[in-house]
Enzyme design. Structure first.
Site, mmCIF file in Angstrom:
data_model
loop_
_atom_site.group_PDB
_atom_site.id
_atom_site.type_symbol
_atom_site.label_atom_id
_atom_site.label_comp_id
_atom_site.label_asym_id
_atom_site.label_seq_id
_atom_site.Cartn_x
_atom_site.Cartn_y
_atom_site.Cartn_z
ATOM 1 C CE LYS A 9 41.034 36.037 40.040
ATOM 2 N NZ LYS A 9 41.073 34.196 40.024
ATOM 3 C CE1 TYR A 49 44.431 33.246 44.481
ATOM 4 C CE2 TYR A 49 46.070 34.055 41.977
ATOM 5 C CZ TYR A 49 44.265 34.027 42.933
ATOM 6 O OH TYR A 49 43.516 34.856 42.364
ATOM 7 C CG PHE A 57 45.309 24.778 39.269
ATOM 8 C CD1 PHE A 57 45.409 26.653 39.909
ATOM 9 C CD2 PHE A 57 44.731 24.314 39.916
ATOM 10 C CE1 PHE A 57 44.668 26.861 41.882
ATOM 11 C CE2 PHE A 57 44.272 24.747 41.063
ATOM 12 C CZ PHE A 57 43.867 25.535 41.295
ATOM 13 N NE ARG A 85 34.529 33.289 48.908
ATOM 14 C CZ ARG A 85 35.297 33.024 47.913
ATOM 15 N NH1 ARG A 85 35.794 32.815 47.625
ATOM 16 N NH2 ARG A 85 35.250 31.395 47.718
ATOM 17 C CB THR A 91 35.850 28.882 41.820
ATOM 18 O OG1 THR A 91 36.516 28.750 43.350
ATOM 19 C CG2 THR A 91 37.277 28.711 41.615
ATOM 20 N NE ARG A 102 34.852 33.718 39.961
ATOM 21 C CZ ARG A 102 35.442 33.211 41.284
ATOM 22 N NH1 ARG A 102 34.795 32.125 42.203
ATOM 23 N NH2 ARG A 102 36.498 33.727 41.799
ATOM 24 C CG ASN A 112 37.889 32.799 38.544
ATOM 25 O OD1 ASN A 112 38.507 33.576 38.758
ATOM 26 N ND2 ASN A 112 37.695 32.197 39.263
ATOM 27 C CG HIS A 115 40.951 37.145 45.105
ATOM 28 N ND1 HIS A 115 41.265 35.979 44.987
ATOM 29 C CD2 HIS A 115 40.302 38.495 46.222
ATOM 30 C CE1 HIS A 115 41.063 35.739 46.839
ATOM 31 N NE2 HIS A 115 40.945 37.483 47.496
ATOM 32 C CD GLU A 126 42.657 37.507 50.023
ATOM 33 O OE1 GLU A 126 41.385 38.467 50.018
ATOM 34 O OE2 GLU A 126 42.849 36.581 49.884
#
Ligand code: UDP
Ligand code: MG
Length: 154
Positions: A9, A49, A57, A85, A91, A102, A112, A115, A126
């Site tokens: 990100k 998203y 948010f 993951r 998150t 993270r 964070n 993704h 995705e």
């Protein structure tokens, strides 16, 4: 083998953490099948998203994700979705376990760092969303036979 999608990100890009993050996935034994720097469009983010579109948010998340380009990675491995993951952590980076990306590098619920696809079904959609077929490469690597035992590779 499974394939899964990671987005590094804008906060990670701005903090100069792209290399560190990619290195963690490499060190784990995951194989890079695709990798590119890209600007995300409003339409792509609406789709990506869509499960969050009613959250307060959501507008802030979309504008954060367009601050700079992101680095899209397609990672390949046995049970890669779950493994990736796990490496990312929960998150909210403040609560993510030490040792995770993270947990080690972040303090924010939004910024964070990464993704990662959350299920095999999501991963398939995705990966398609961010990579064309000809951008995903299959190749033999010297580590193919040392990362897994023979009977684990599928
Ligand atoms: N997010 C946020 N505020 C929240 C929850 C999530 O800004 O209260 C952002 C955060 O960047 C997160 C993304 O929305 O990574 C997607 O949320 P999701 O619940 O899918 O979390 P993830 O799968 O990324 O852990
Ligand atoms: Mg998610």
């Amino acid at each position: 083998m499974e394939r899964t999608l990671v987005l590094v990100k804008p906060d990670a890009l701005q903090r100069g953490l792209v290399g560190e993050i990619v290195a963690r996935f490499e060190r784990k034994g995951l194989k890079l099948a695709g990798m590119k720097l890209m600007n995300l469009t409003d339409a792509t983010l609406d789709e990506h998203y869509s499960h969050l579109k009613d959250k307060p948010f959501f507008p802030g998340l979309k504008s954060f994700m367009r601050t700079t380009p992101v680095v899209a990675l397609c990672l390949e491995g046995v049970e890669a979705v779950e493994a990736v993951r796990g490496l990312c952590g929960v998150t909210n980076a403040r609560r993510a376990a030490p040792g995770t990306i993270r947990g080690d590098m972040g303090m924010s619920n939004q910024c964070n760092l990464v993704h990662a696809s959350d299920s095999l079904e999501t991963a398939q959609a995705e990966v398609k969303r961010f990579f064309r077929d000809d951008e995903l490469l299959s190749y033999a690597s010297a580590s193919d036979h040392t990362v897994y035992a023979d009977d684990e590779r599928k």
